[in-house]
Design an enzyme around this catalytic site. Structure first.
Site, short mmCIF file in Angstrom:
data_model
loop_
_atom_site.label_atom_id
_atom_site.label_comp_id
_atom_site.label_asym_id
_atom_site.label_seq_id
_atom_site.Cartn_x
_atom_site.Cartn_y
_atom_site.Cartn_z
N ASP A 73 21.70 -4.34 46.12
CA ASP A 73 22.36 -4.05 44.85
C ASP A 73 23.87 -4.08 45.05
O ASP A 73 24.35 -3.64 46.10
CB ASP A 73 21.93 -2.64 44.43
CG ASP A 73 21.72 -2.48 42.96
OD1 ASP A 73 21.34 -3.46 42.31
OD2 ASP A 73 21.90 -1.36 42.46
N HIS A 94 18.30 -1.02 58.03
CA HIS A 94 19.50 -1.14 57.19
C HIS A 94 20.65 -0.33 57.78
O HIS A 94 20.41 0.72 58.41
CB HIS A 94 19.17 -0.64 55.78
CG HIS A 94 20.17 -1.04 54.74
ND1 HIS A 94 21.30 -0.30 54.48
CD2 HIS A 94 20.21 -2.09 53.91
CE1 HIS A 94 22.00 -0.88 53.53
NE2 HIS A 94 21.36 -1.98 53.16
N PHE A 154 27.92 -6.17 50.66
CA PHE A 154 28.52 -5.23 51.60
C PHE A 154 30.05 -5.19 51.54
O PHE A 154 30.66 -4.32 52.15
CB PHE A 154 28.07 -5.51 53.05
CG PHE A 154 26.60 -5.33 53.26
CD1 PHE A 154 26.05 -4.06 53.34
CD2 PHE A 154 25.75 -6.43 53.37
CE1 PHE A 154 24.68 -3.89 53.52
CE2 PHE A 154 24.38 -6.27 53.56
CZ PHE A 154 23.84 -4.99 53.63
N TYR A 211 27.61 -2.59 44.84
CA TYR A 211 28.14 -1.23 44.76
C TYR A 211 28.33 -0.87 43.29
O TYR A 211 28.79 -1.68 42.49
CB TYR A 211 29.47 -1.12 45.49
CG TYR A 211 29.40 -1.38 46.98
CD1 TYR A 211 28.62 -0.59 47.81
CD2 TYR A 211 30.15 -2.40 47.55
CE1 TYR A 211 28.58 -0.82 49.18
CE2 TYR A 211 30.12 -2.63 48.92
CZ TYR A 211 29.34 -1.84 49.73
OH TYR A 211 29.30 -2.07 51.08
#
Length: 225
Positions: A68, A187, A81, A70
């Site tokens: 997703d 993750h 990221f 941010y």
């Protein structure tokens, strides 16, 4: 309503023509249009396909799969990221940088903007490309996943890219990738980084794959470009 096709770079748009002609795409476009009319949505309209814009299909050498965008103000700008240079590092990115330093012994980029990776052929692709402000996963299961699955399959079949899959949702994409080389682990989120991300050495593994293919390694310390 501006079509998706108008925001997707020509090379990607041509390669994805069949997918973009499917009935779910205008429904997804209408959903995004309505959401932006009623709520604050990230990233900005023009940045939704920034990952494709910064990494042409023919130059894609590595794919890092995110989930997703941010959902905080000023963070998402279309690259998984990554955040804008003046934004503090989110926890997952801080852990990515720690692993980079431990893996290769190099200083990470000077801020959280990963365009220096994207410009070297690292496709930083989230599986969902928009999100409502402050509401994680609010745009999941609206059609983005079908489109990004098609993008992953396209890269796997038309390039020799290495795929980096961090966390359960990303690792489920492996079935789309055929025989493409894959680097996978837990993750980098603080909730899971100590359960297999730290010590996984993804950056050196990717560079080893690239060197074996006669490709130059990624300079993971490269600043934003």
């Amino acid at each position: 309503m501006q079509l998706f096709q108008d925001r997707i770079p020509h090379d990607w748009r041509t390669a994805l023509a069949e997918e973009l002609g499917k009935p779910y795409v205008p429904r997804l476009a209408a959903f995004e249009h309505t959401e932006r009319a009623q709520n604050e949505v990230f990233p900005a309209f023009g940045d939704v396909f920034a990952a494709l814009r910064l990494t042409p299909l023919a130059k894609a050498r590595v794919v890092i799969v995110g989930q997703d965008p941010y959902h905080g103000e000023g963070q998402a700008h279309g690259l998984a990221f990554s955040v804008q240079p003046d934004v503090p590092l989110p926890p997952s990115l801080r852990n990515i940088y720690q692993e980079l330093r431990d893996d290769l012994g190099v200083a990470p980029p000077p801020n959280g903007c990963l365009t220096g990776w994207a410009s070297q052929g690292v496709l930083l692709l989230n599986t969902v490309l928009t999100v409502r402000s402050g509401d994680a996963h609010s745009h999941a299961r609206k059609g983005w996943e079908r489109l990004t699955d098609a993008i992953l399959q396209l890269v796997a079949t038309q390039t020799r890219a290495v795929f980096v899959l961090w966390g359960g949702p990303a690792r489920k994409k492996r079935s789309l990738l055929g025989d493409a080389p894959v680097v996978e682990s837990a993750h980098p989120s603080p909730l899971s980084a100590y359960r297999g991300f730290f010590g996984s050495r993804p950056f050196s593994q990717v560079n080893e794959f690239l060197l074996a293919q006669g490709e130059p390694p990624i300079d993971w310390s490269a600043p934003a470009r």
